[in-house]
Scaffold this motif. Structure first.
Motif, PDB file in Angstrom:
ATOM      1  N   LEU A  79       0.829  -1.208   0.000  1.00  0.00           N
ATOM      2  CA  LEU A  79       0.000   0.000   0.000  1.00  0.00           C
ATOM      3  C   LEU A  79       0.862   1.256   0.000  1.00  0.00           C
ATOM      4  CD1 LEU A  79      -2.853  -1.007   2.488  1.00  0.00           C
ATOM      5  CD2 LEU A  79      -2.900  -1.028  -0.014  1.00  0.00           C
ATOM      6  N   ASN A  80       1.944   1.229   0.780  1.00  0.00           N
ATOM      7  CA  ASN A  80       2.851   2.376   0.787  1.00  0.00           C
ATOM      8  C   ASN A  80       3.474   2.602  -0.589  1.00  0.00           C
ATOM      9  OD1 ASN A  80       2.329   2.751   3.497  1.00  0.00           O
ATOM     10  ND2 ASN A  80       4.192   1.723   4.193  1.00  0.00           N
ATOM     11  N   PHE A  81       3.742   1.491  -1.288  1.00  0.00           N
ATOM     12  CA  PHE A  81       4.317   1.593  -2.639  1.00  0.00           C
ATOM     13  C   PHE A  81       3.376   2.339  -3.572  1.00  0.00           C
ATOM     14  CE2 PHE A  81       4.185  -0.384  -6.893  1.00  0.00           C
ATOM     15  CZ  PHE A  81       5.395   0.064  -7.377  1.00  0.00           C
ATOM     16  N   TRP A  82       2.078   1.996  -3.533  1.00  0.00           N
ATOM     17  CA  TRP A  82       1.116   2.689  -4.391  1.00  0.00           C
ATOM     18  C   TRP A  82       0.992   4.160  -4.003  1.00  0.00           C
ATOM     19  CZ3 TRP A  82      -0.775   1.514  -8.927  1.00  0.00           C
ATOM     20  CH2 TRP A  82      -0.839   0.178  -9.317  1.00  0.00           C
ATOM     21  N   GLY A  83       1.029   4.425  -2.700  1.00  0.00           N
ATOM     22  CA  GLY A  83       0.949   5.816  -2.264  1.00  0.00           C
ATOM     23  C   GLY A  83       2.132   6.638  -2.749  1.00  0.00           C
ATOM     24  N   GLU A  84       3.338   6.064  -2.643  1.00  0.00           N
ATOM     25  CA  GLU A  84       4.530   6.770  -3.122  1.00  0.00           C
ATOM     26  C   GLU A  84       4.523   6.896  -4.649  1.00  0.00           C
ATOM     27  OE1 GLU A  84       6.792   8.211  -1.325  1.00  0.00           O
ATOM     28  OE2 GLU A  84       5.961   7.571   0.601  1.00  0.00           O
ATOM     29  N   LEU A  85       3.986   5.870  -5.301  1.00  0.00           N
ATOM     30  CA  LEU A  85       3.953   5.890  -6.760  1.00  0.00           C
ATOM     31  C   LEU A  85       3.086   7.040  -7.272  1.00  0.00           C
ATOM     32  CD1 LEU A  85       4.645   4.542  -9.473  1.00  0.00           C
ATOM     33  CD2 LEU A  85       2.642   3.071  -9.154  1.00  0.00           C
ATOM     34  N   PHE A  86       1.907   7.221  -6.694  1.00  0.00           N
ATOM     35  CA  PHE A  86       1.015   8.292  -7.141  1.00  0.00           C
ATOM     36  C   PHE A  86       1.547   9.674  -6.762  1.00  0.00           C
ATOM     37  CE2 PHE A  86      -2.345   4.907  -7.186  1.00  0.00           C
ATOM     38  CZ  PHE A  86      -2.599   4.988  -8.551  1.00  0.00           C
TER      39      PHE A  86
ATOM     40  N   GLY B 202      11.302   5.960  -4.633  1.00  0.00           N
ATOM     41  CA  GLY B 202      12.187   5.454  -3.596  1.00  0.00           C
ATOM     42  C   GLY B 202      13.626   5.895  -3.797  1.00  0.00           C
ATOM     43  N   VAL B 203      14.485   5.405  -2.919  1.00  0.00           N
ATOM     44  CA  VAL B 203      15.915   5.721  -2.942  1.00  0.00           C
ATOM     45  C   VAL B 203      16.683   4.480  -3.362  1.00  0.00           C
ATOM     46  CG1 VAL B 203      17.893   6.467  -1.567  1.00  0.00           C
ATOM     47  CG2 VAL B 203      15.650   7.474  -1.150  1.00  0.00           C
ATOM     48  N   SER B 204      17.648   4.667  -4.233  1.00  0.00           N
ATOM     49  CA  SER B 204      18.428   3.537  -4.732  1.00  0.00           C
ATOM     50  C   SER B 204      19.352   2.998  -3.644  1.00  0.00           C
ATOM     51  CB  SER B 204      19.245   3.970  -5.949  1.00  0.00           C
ATOM     52  OG  SER B 204      20.159   2.971  -6.331  1.00  0.00           O
ATOM     53  N   LEU B 205      19.383   1.673  -3.486  1.00  0.00           N
ATOM     54  CA  LEU B 205      20.326   1.049  -2.573  1.00  0.00           C
ATOM     55  C   LEU B 205      21.723   0.984  -3.192  1.00  0.00           C
ATOM     56  CD1 LEU B 205      18.118  -1.967  -1.403  1.00  0.00           C
ATOM     57  CD2 LEU B 205      18.237   0.323  -0.434  1.00  0.00           C
TER      58      LEU B 205
END
Length: 330
Positions: free
Chosen positions: A72-79, A84-87
């Motif tokens: 769910l957090n992924f979809w929120g960040e996507l919209f 994200g930050v690259s490892l």
């Protein structure tokens, strides 16, 4: 027409959700622990320091949360436009890394796709009425189109790069140069670009040429072609109608082949160490950078879906039968 495109958009939206979900799952099924890889690169020897760093990175990237919450957090960040930050290149944002690599991939893909489609269709239509080409040149393209992108890329890199020394092999441009609009940099960029482009172009050209040759032969044997010939229509006019009818399945084939072409481009970039999206995929796999990997795959998914939708629109514009069917269906 509005209802037709509404259905298309709904299908593409569902495809996007499924593809993005699979894109989120695949990197997490990969072997390896990304946090452990980051801690290992730090070179800490103190167990307490290692444990503290592992906890810090786990909290920072949300790995300590349940999977459903991470999803769910992924979809929120996507919209919100945050990938994200690259490892691998911490603390550089994934979006910034992808934007730096996209021009190289698009500069490789777009000319290869468009030129091979145009030239392949023209050559295939010409070979359909020239037995000399049909019996001599076209069999070569049967071999090339059956050759995997990776194999042809390796052969070209060895023959024209290592043995002949005509073109450089590796990177998008020389390491001694900085990106600029100077003539020196542009020529160096083209010299590094040519072999990856040629490997993609040759394989795709053969496929389009063979397909168009078969389609044109079929159209020239159709009833309308014989009818036009019986009416005394010039052969140039008959061939023009045959080509226009034969090119429609090729437009559909372009949409179906986009995913394969993009996959071939990624592998080709890895072979030539070309610093596009393929290079990022390789680095993300080596460092277990799931954020970078899912960001690159997400960009590819969006690109393929947008390109397919554009081709759907083009198909409606070039095929009057589609417009008639849409009108009767509404």
């Amino acid at each position: 027409m509005g209802r037709y495109f509404g259905r298309k958009l709904a299908i593409y939206a569902m495809t996007f959700v499924v593809a993005v979900t699979i894109n989120w799952l695949i990197p997490r099924f990969m072997p390896g622990d990304p946090v452990r890889a980051m801690v290992a690169r730090a070179g800490l020897q103190d167990p307490a320091g290692v444990a503290a760093m592992r906890e810090y990175y786990s909290n920072l990237f949300g790995f300590d949360l349940p999977w459903w919450q991470q999803y769910l957090n992924f979809w929120g960040e996507l919209f919100s436009g945050n990938f994200g930050v690259s490892l691998w290149a911490y603390p550089k944002p994934v979006g910034t890394i992808i934007l730096e690599a996209v021009p190289y991939t698009l500069g490789l893909l777009l000319p290869a796709i468009l030129l091979s489609w145009w030239a392949g269709n023209r050559f295939g239509a010409f070979a359909a009425r020239k037995k000399v080409l049909d019996n001599t040149v076209l069999p070569v393209w049967y071999v090339l189109t059956a050759t995997p992108y990776m194999w042809l890329a390796i052969l070209l890199a060895w023959a024209l790069g290592k043995v002949a020394g005509i073109f450089p092999v590796g990177r998008s441009f020389s390491a001694s140069l900085e990106p600029s609009f100077s003539w020196l940099f542009i020529t160096d960029l083209i010299s590094h670009w040519f072999l990856p482009f040629l490997s993609l172009f040759l394989v795709m050209f053969g496929g389009w040429a063979i397909g168009m040759r078969n389609l044109v032969i079929y159209e020239l044997e159709a009833d309308y072609a014989h009818y036009l010939g019986a009416l005394g229509a010039p052969q140039r006019l008959v061939r023009r109608y045959a080509f226009r009818n034969a090119v429609l399945p090729q437009v559909t084939g372009l949409a179906l082949q986009l995913g394969v072409i993009v996959g071939g481009a990624v592998v080709t970039e890895i072979v030539f160490d070309y610093r596009g999206l393929g290079y990022l995929v390789l680095e993300a796999i080596k460092t277990s950078d799931l954020f970078l990997l899912q960001g690159v795959f997400l960009f590819i998914v969006i690109g393929v879906l947008v390109a397919n939708f554009i081709i759907d629109v083009v198909y409606v514009l070039v095929d009057p039968r589609t417009r008639v069917g849409m009108g009767s269906g509404s």
